[in-house]
Motif scaffolding. Structure first.
Motif, PDB file in Angstrom:
ATOM      1  N   SER A  94     -97.649 -19.050  98.214  1.00 37.20           N
ATOM      2  CA  SER A  94     -98.384 -18.357  97.159  1.00 37.20           C
ATOM      3  C   SER A  94     -99.727 -17.950  97.731  1.00 37.20           C
ATOM      4  O   SER A  94    -100.420 -18.763  98.360  1.00 37.20           O
ATOM      5  CB  SER A  94     -98.602 -19.296  95.969  1.00 37.20           C
ATOM      6  OG  SER A  94     -99.523 -18.728  95.054  1.00 37.20           O
ATOM      7  N   LYS A  95    -100.089 -16.693  97.508  1.00 35.01           N
ATOM      8  CA  LYS A  95    -101.407 -16.203  97.924  1.00 35.01           C
ATOM      9  C   LYS A  95    -102.107 -15.673  96.688  1.00 35.01           C
ATOM     10  O   LYS A  95    -101.583 -14.816  95.987  1.00 35.01           O
ATOM     11  CB  LYS A  95    -101.265 -15.095  98.958  1.00 35.01           C
ATOM     12  CG  LYS A  95    -102.599 -14.500  99.384  1.00 35.01           C
ATOM     13  CD  LYS A  95    -102.390 -13.373 100.384  1.00 35.01           C
ATOM     14  CE  LYS A  95    -103.711 -12.710 100.714  1.00 35.01           C
ATOM     15  NZ  LYS A  95    -103.514 -11.493 101.509  1.00 35.01           N
ATOM     16  N   GLU A 105    -106.872 -18.261  98.092  1.00 31.90           N
ATOM     17  CA  GLU A 105    -106.218 -19.564  98.109  1.00 31.90           C
ATOM     18  C   GLU A 105    -104.756 -19.330  98.462  1.00 31.90           C
ATOM     19  O   GLU A 105    -104.086 -18.510  97.838  1.00 31.90           O
ATOM     20  CB  GLU A 105    -106.319 -20.243  96.747  1.00 31.90           C
ATOM     21  CG  GLU A 105    -105.638 -21.600  96.704  1.00 31.90           C
ATOM     22  CD  GLU A 105    -105.755 -22.244  95.343  1.00 31.90           C
ATOM     23  OE1 GLU A 105    -106.652 -23.077  95.161  1.00 31.90           O
ATOM     24  OE2 GLU A 105    -104.939 -21.886  94.461  1.00 31.90           O
ATOM     25  N   ARG A 106    -104.286 -20.023  99.488  1.00 34.07           N
ATOM     26  CA  ARG A 106    -102.867 -19.954  99.850  1.00 34.07           C
ATOM     27  C   ARG A 106    -102.306 -21.369  99.859  1.00 34.07           C
ATOM     28  O   ARG A 106    -102.921 -22.288 100.403  1.00 34.07           O
ATOM     29  CB  ARG A 106    -102.672 -19.323 101.225  1.00 34.07           C
ATOM     30  CG  ARG A 106    -102.919 -17.840 101.255  1.00 34.07           C
ATOM     31  CD  ARG A 106    -102.520 -17.167 102.567  1.00 34.07           C
ATOM     32  NE  ARG A 106    -102.883 -17.933 103.742  1.00 34.07           N
ATOM     33  CZ  ARG A 106    -102.068 -18.179 104.771  1.00 34.07           C
ATOM     34  NH1 ARG A 106    -100.831 -17.720 104.770  1.00 34.07           N
ATOM     35  NH2 ARG A 106    -102.482 -18.878 105.805  1.00 34.07           N
ATOM     36  N   VAL A 107    -101.126 -21.516  99.241  1.00 38.15           N
ATOM     37  CA  VAL A 107    -100.447 -22.797  99.177  1.00 38.15           C
ATOM     38  C   VAL A 107     -99.014 -22.589  99.646  1.00 38.15           C
ATOM     39  O   VAL A 107     -98.332 -21.667  99.190  1.00 38.15           O
ATOM     40  CB  VAL A 107    -100.449 -23.381  97.743  1.00 38.15           C
ATOM     41  CG1 VAL A 107     -99.704 -24.708  97.700  1.00 38.15           C
ATOM     42  CG2 VAL A 107    -101.872 -23.538  97.222  1.00 38.15           C
ATOM     43  N   ARG A 108     -98.572 -23.446 100.572  1.00 36.66           N
ATOM     44  CA  ARG A 108     -97.188 -23.395 101.055  1.00 36.66           C
ATOM     45  C   ARG A 108     -96.411 -24.528 100.400  1.00 36.66           C
ATOM     46  O   ARG A 108     -96.832 -25.681 100.421  1.00 36.66           O
ATOM     47  CB  ARG A 108     -97.144 -23.556 102.576  1.00 36.66           C
ATOM     48  CG  ARG A 108     -95.714 -23.534 103.122  1.00 36.66           C
ATOM     49  CD  ARG A 108     -95.638 -23.655 104.632  1.00 36.66           C
ATOM     50  NE  ARG A 108     -96.402 -24.814 105.088  1.00 36.66           N
ATOM     51  CZ  ARG A 108     -97.233 -24.779 106.140  1.00 36.66           C
ATOM     52  NH1 ARG A 108     -97.423 -23.672 106.826  1.00 36.66           N
ATOM     53  NH2 ARG A 108     -97.878 -25.870 106.493  1.00 36.66           N
ATOM     54  N   PHE A 139     -96.149 -29.923 100.032  1.00 36.10           N
ATOM     55  CA  PHE A 139     -97.006 -28.740  99.917  1.00 36.10           C
ATOM     56  C   PHE A 139     -98.194 -28.891 100.848  1.00 36.10           C
ATOM     57  O   PHE A 139     -98.568 -29.999 101.240  1.00 36.10           O
ATOM     58  CB  PHE A 139     -97.472 -28.523  98.472  1.00 36.10           C
ATOM     59  CG  PHE A 139     -98.399 -29.595  97.973  1.00 36.10           C
ATOM     60  CD1 PHE A 139     -99.786 -29.433  98.055  1.00 36.10           C
ATOM     61  CD2 PHE A 139     -97.898 -30.765  97.433  1.00 36.10           C
ATOM     62  CE1 PHE A 139    -100.639 -30.421  97.605  1.00 36.10           C
ATOM     63  CE2 PHE A 139     -98.750 -31.765  96.978  1.00 36.10           C
ATOM     64  CZ  PHE A 139    -100.123 -31.590  97.065  1.00 36.10           C
ATOM     65  N   ASP A 140     -98.775 -27.755 101.208  1.00 30.20           N
ATOM     66  CA  ASP A 140     -99.972 -27.725 102.038  1.00 30.20           C
ATOM     67  C   ASP A 140    -100.878 -26.616 101.546  1.00 30.20           C
ATOM     68  O   ASP A 140    -100.408 -25.508 101.262  1.00 30.20           O
ATOM     69  CB  ASP A 140     -99.627 -27.427 103.508  1.00 30.20           C
ATOM     70  CG  ASP A 140     -98.744 -28.484 104.121  1.00 30.20           C
ATOM     71  OD1 ASP A 140     -99.205 -29.624 104.269  1.00 30.20           O
ATOM     72  OD2 ASP A 140     -97.579 -28.164 104.456  1.00 30.20           O
ATOM     73  N   TYR A 141    -102.181 -26.892 101.462  1.00 31.88           N
ATOM     74  CA  TYR A 141    -103.159 -25.838 101.222  1.00 31.88           C
ATOM     75  C   TYR A 141    -103.417 -25.168 102.567  1.00 31.88           C
ATOM     76  O   TYR A 141    -103.862 -25.818 103.516  1.00 31.88           O
ATOM     77  CB  TYR A 141    -104.470 -26.399 100.670  1.00 31.88           C
ATOM     78  CG  TYR A 141    -104.416 -26.727  99.199  1.00 31.88           C
ATOM     79  CD1 TYR A 141    -104.588 -25.732  98.254  1.00 31.88           C
ATOM     80  CD2 TYR A 141    -104.211 -28.026  98.766  1.00 31.88           C
ATOM     81  CE1 TYR A 141    -104.541 -26.017  96.898  1.00 31.88           C
ATOM     82  CE2 TYR A 141    -104.163 -28.325  97.407  1.00 31.88           C
ATOM     83  CZ  TYR A 141    -104.334 -27.310  96.491  1.00 31.88           C
ATOM     84  OH  TYR A 141    -104.296 -27.603  95.149  1.00 31.88           O
ATOM     85  N   LEU A 142    -103.130 -23.878 102.674  1.00 29.60           N
ATOM     86  CA  LEU A 142    -103.363 -23.129 103.901  1.00 29.60           C
ATOM     87  C   LEU A 142    -104.759 -22.517 103.906  1.00 29.60           C
ATOM     88  O   LEU A 142    -105.410 -22.442 104.953  1.00 29.60           O
ATOM     89  CB  LEU A 142    -102.305 -22.039 104.067  1.00 29.60           C
ATOM     90  CG  LEU A 142    -100.856 -22.525 104.064  1.00 29.60           C
ATOM     91  CD1 LEU A 142     -99.902 -21.337 104.146  1.00 29.60           C
ATOM     92  CD2 LEU A 142    -100.599 -23.496 105.207  1.00 29.60           C
ATOM     93  N   ASP A 143    -105.215 -22.024 102.754  1.00 29.45           N
ATOM     94  CA  ASP A 143    -106.564 -21.502 102.566  1.00 29.45           C
ATOM     95  C   ASP A 143    -107.076 -22.015 101.232  1.00 29.45           C
ATOM     96  O   ASP A 143    -106.310 -22.104 100.267  1.00 29.45           O
ATOM     97  CB  ASP A 143    -106.566 -19.954 102.522  1.00 29.45           C
ATOM     98  CG  ASP A 143    -106.173 -19.323 103.834  1.00 29.45           C
ATOM     99  OD1 ASP A 143    -106.741 -19.726 104.865  1.00 29.45           O
ATOM    100  OD2 ASP A 143    -105.306 -18.431 103.822  1.00 29.45           O
ATOM    101  N   THR A 144    -108.349 -22.346 101.179  1.00 25.33           N
ATOM    102  CA  THR A 144    -108.951 -22.852  99.953  1.00 25.33           C
ATOM    103  C   THR A 144    -110.220 -22.062  99.628  1.00 25.33           C
ATOM    104  O   THR A 144    -110.768 -21.374 100.489  1.00 25.33           O
ATOM    105  CB  THR A 144    -109.316 -24.345 100.076  1.00 25.33           C
ATOM    106  OG1 THR A 144    -110.246 -24.515 101.138  1.00 25.33           O
ATOM    107  CG2 THR A 144    -108.070 -25.200 100.322  1.00 25.33           C
TER     108      THR A 144
END
Length: 150
Positions: A94-95, A105-108, A139-144
């Motif tokens: 999700s971006k 914010e990007r979440v994998r 899940f991982d936060y890729l960008d916050t």
């Protein structure tokens, strides 16, 4: 100017700038994505208190992808494995960004497994949509987005 209370309302994220990727392929027909983690707890009996106490013992991830119906994308992704008794496992990213916010914010979601496949759902005078529920294992936060910037 544009400030109310402790944050700038102009920094509020607007969903029209969201994007969804399944296995690195952008899902342009996506209109919404929701993913949640439910914390699993067990009650811990304890003397000397009138309130219940709990211990965190794990979590469950689940969500729903909502899309305009423009292709057989999900059927092609899920059906063959489902009919063969296999599970379709994939990654969703999700971006969420908004020009007014300036952040992304990007979440994998890892280990995504779909719960159902809608084969047919249409009626006259109604745009075709699909809502696909799923579970995920990690899940991982890729960008916050740094809260100090709001």
């Amino acid at each position: 100017m544009g400030r109310t209370g402790n944050y700038n309302e102009e920094k509020t994220m607007y969903g029209n700038f969201g994007a969804v990727f399944i296995e690195d392929s952008q899902v342009n027909e996506a209109t919404g994505l929701q993913a949640k983690c439910k914390i699993n707890k067990v009650e811990v009996p304890m003397c000397g208190t009138m309130s219940k106490k709990y211990k965190h013992v794990g979590w469950d991830g689940s969500g729903t992808l909502t899309m305009n119906k423009v292709s057989t994308r999900m059927g092609l992704l899920i059906a063959e494995n489902m009919k063969a008794g296999k599970e379709t496992v994939c990654t969703i990213i999700s971006k969420m960004s908004d020009p007014g916010n300036g952040g992304t914010e990007r979440v994998r979601l890892n280990g995504v497994k779909f719960d159902e496949l809608t084969l047919i759902d249409w009626s006259a005078g109604k745009l075709g949509t699909e809502s696909i529920p799923f579970t995920f294992e990690d899940f991982d936060y890729l960008d916050t987005i740094d809260p100090s910037t709001i």
